[in-house]
Design a protein around this motif. Structure first.
Motif, PDB file in Angstrom:
ATOM      1  N   LEU A 258       0.374  -1.336   0.112  1.00  0.00           N
ATOM      2  CA  LEU A 258      -0.027  -0.068   0.499  1.00  0.00           C
ATOM      3  C   LEU A 258       0.912   1.287  -0.100  1.00  0.00           C
ATOM      4  O   LEU A 258       0.363   1.942  -0.728  1.00  0.00           O
ATOM      5  CB  LEU A 258      -1.043  -0.321   0.901  1.00  0.00           C
ATOM      6  N   LEU A 259       1.947   0.865   0.756  1.00  0.00           N
ATOM      7  CA  LEU A 259       2.774   2.231   1.199  1.00  0.00           C
ATOM      8  C   LEU A 259       3.183   3.189  -0.419  1.00  0.00           C
ATOM      9  O   LEU A 259       3.876   3.787  -0.185  1.00  0.00           O
ATOM     10  CB  LEU A 259       3.638   2.575   2.315  1.00  0.00           C
ATOM     11  N   LYS A 260       3.663   1.380  -1.382  1.00  0.00           N
ATOM     12  CA  LYS A 260       4.385   1.831  -2.267  1.00  0.00           C
ATOM     13  C   LYS A 260       3.455   2.079  -3.647  1.00  0.00           C
ATOM     14  O   LYS A 260       3.349   2.263  -5.078  1.00  0.00           O
ATOM     15  CB  LYS A 260       5.110   0.539  -3.136  1.00  0.00           C
ATOM     16  N   ASN A 261       1.757   1.773  -3.320  1.00  0.00           N
ATOM     17  CA  ASN A 261       0.941   2.330  -4.437  1.00  0.00           C
ATOM     18  C   ASN A 261       0.908   1.074  -5.330  1.00  0.00           C
ATOM     19  O   ASN A 261       0.041   1.328  -6.422  1.00  0.00           O
ATOM     20  CB  ASN A 261       1.280   4.047  -4.934  1.00  0.00           C
ATOM     21  N   GLU A 262       1.146  -0.259  -4.889  1.00  0.00           N
ATOM     22  CA  GLU A 262       1.063  -1.085  -5.172  1.00  0.00           C
ATOM     23  C   GLU A 262      -0.102  -2.136  -4.770  1.00  0.00           C
ATOM     24  O   GLU A 262      -1.129  -2.273  -5.754  1.00  0.00           O
ATOM     25  CB  GLU A 262       2.243  -2.087  -5.167  1.00  0.00           C
ATOM     26  N   LEU A 263      -1.262  -1.408  -4.106  1.00  0.00           N
ATOM     27  CA  LEU A 263      -2.407  -2.014  -3.862  1.00  0.00           C
ATOM     28  C   LEU A 263      -3.301  -0.671  -2.544  1.00  0.00           C
ATOM     29  O   LEU A 263      -2.705   0.105  -2.874  1.00  0.00           O
ATOM     30  CB  LEU A 263      -2.035  -3.069  -2.171  1.00  0.00           C
ATOM     31  N   SER A 264      -4.065  -0.385  -3.380  1.00  0.00           N
ATOM     32  CA  SER A 264      -5.710  -0.027  -2.739  1.00  0.00           C
ATOM     33  C   SER A 264      -5.427  -0.145  -1.440  1.00  0.00           C
ATOM     34  O   SER A 264      -4.989  -1.407  -0.244  1.00  0.00           O
ATOM     35  CB  SER A 264      -6.437   0.006  -3.269  1.00  0.00           C
ATOM     36  N   GLN A 265      -5.526   0.256   0.114  1.00  0.00           N
ATOM     37  CA  GLN A 265      -5.585   0.940   1.410  1.00  0.00           C
ATOM     38  C   GLN A 265      -7.048  -0.492   1.574  1.00  0.00           C
ATOM     39  O   GLN A 265      -6.750  -1.405   2.101  1.00  0.00           O
ATOM     40  CB  GLN A 265      -6.233   1.619   1.654  1.00  0.00           C
ATOM     41  N   GLU A 266      -7.591  -0.472   0.638  1.00  0.00           N
ATOM     42  CA  GLU A 266      -8.956  -2.411   0.312  1.00  0.00           C
ATOM     43  C   GLU A 266      -8.132  -3.470   0.346  1.00  0.00           C
ATOM     44  O   GLU A 266      -8.759  -4.250   1.354  1.00  0.00           O
ATOM     45  CB  GLU A 266     -10.405  -1.370   0.168  1.00  0.00           C
ATOM     46  N   GLU A 267      -7.627  -3.061  -0.233  1.00  0.00           N
ATOM     47  CA  GLU A 267      -7.165  -4.457  -1.032  1.00  0.00           C
ATOM     48  C   GLU A 267      -6.071  -4.705   0.186  1.00  0.00           C
ATOM     49  O   GLU A 267      -5.657  -5.557   0.114  1.00  0.00           O
ATOM     50  CB  GLU A 267      -6.141  -4.194  -2.113  1.00  0.00           C
ATOM     51  N   ALA A 268      -4.991  -3.917   0.091  1.00  0.00           N
ATOM     52  CA  ALA A 268      -4.502  -4.957   1.606  1.00  0.00           C
ATOM     53  C   ALA A 268      -4.636  -5.075   2.757  1.00  0.00           C
ATOM     54  O   ALA A 268      -4.642  -5.792   3.081  1.00  0.00           O
ATOM     55  CB  ALA A 268      -3.320  -3.020   1.883  1.00  0.00           C
TER      56      ALA A 268
END
Length: 305
Positions: A258-268
């Protein structure tokens, strides 16, 4: 239901509270500690690590204020903390500051409870310099190369450890270097029980599956709202080896993505909830199959109050 109250005494007056993550163990431990004046000792292998306060569900400030707490968040995430080291720390507590009061052990790490009752081999302490040298070699040479070396000095241990399980391979090699004795020989020696059976109550929380699944989801969303993302940001800023146990805590990898913008918060969040549910399932299986008949099994906290 018989009373849960303890009348105090030496550390033989002991309560063990085991169970999967999110099953209500902490609330039960705090309730019993308020009644009995007991100290609470952590028996969860992730809650020993500093930095990850919320993500490992360590007791909150109100819970910490309700009773003395020990072995929570006392290990830097840059270190590996073994079951043997935990047991040595427990021995120091029971022969020192907790020698004359009731004690409650609470957590979800089955091996810790087995160690308390003498079911695990006592592993020797390994000097930090030896531990660090093998960690460097693991990074430079890879687990397969070190596994071949382990096979030469301790074929029994090598046969029980996968060729890619770097952490366990290094553990076996560092013990051999520190002691000159193969890990497999150490494992033949069982440790003494730290408990007095007649003065020990054993409780395992095994809640209904759907209740636990929902509680895990609700609790992880609360963790996020209370700063779990910032905890992972702090952890990542330490630039630690990814093989360290603290780096493998549930939620660290998805939140890092998430912090690398590879996942959205909901996905994480969803990935973390799924991983937590899978972990809880494994814990429940272990507790159902590995604990003896002298453990009292409860579905809910309400059964105990």
């Amino acid at each position: 239901m018989d009373s849960m109250r303890s009348d105090g005494g030496v550390h033989g007056d002991t309560t063990l509270i085991a169970g999967p993550t999110a099953s209500g163990k902490t609330a039960l431990a705090v309730a019993l500690a308020r009644e009995s004046g007991a100290a609470i000792v952590n028996a969860d292998s992730m809650q020993v690590y500093d930095v990850l306060y919320r993500l490992t569900a360590r007791p909150n400030d109100d819970e910490l204020a309700a009773a003395p707490h020990h072995l929570f968040g006392h290990v830097p995430p840059s270190q590996t903390y073994s079951t043997g080291q935990w047991l040595r720390d427990v021995q120091d507590l029971l022969s020192g500051p907790l020698a004359n009061r009731p004690v409650i052990f609470v957590g979800g790490t089955g091996l810790y409870f087995r160690a308390l009752e003498g079911g695990l081999s006592e592993m020797p302490a390994v000097p930090d310099a030896i531990r660090e040298s093998w960690r460097v070699r693991l990074k430079e040479e890879g687990p397969e190369t070190l596994h071949s070396q382990l096979d030469e000095i301790d074929p029994l241990a090598a046969a029980a450890i996968g060729a890619r399980d770097g952490q366990r391979i290094v553990r076996a090699l560092e013990i051999f270097e520190a002691t000159g004795v193969p890990l497999s020989e150490h494992q033949k020696k069982k440790g003494p029980s730290l408990l007095e059976p007649a003065r020990t109550r054993r409780i395992v929380m095994l809640p209904e599956r759907e209740w636990l699944r929902q509680r895990i989801a609700d609790r992880f969303r609360i963790m996020i709202s209370e700063g779990a993302i910032e905890e992972v940001r702090h952890l990542l800023s330490l630039d630690l080896d990814a093989s360290l146990p603290a780096m493998k805590a549930i939620g660290v990898r998805p939140i890092a993505a998430l912090l690398k913008n590879e996942l959205s918060q909901e996905e994480a969040v969803e990935q973390s909830i799924h991983a937590t549910r899978q972990y809880a399932k494994r814990q429940q299986t272990w507790f159902r199959t590995q604990l003896g008949d002298n453990w009292q099994r409860f579905d809910t906290l309400e059964e105990l109050v």
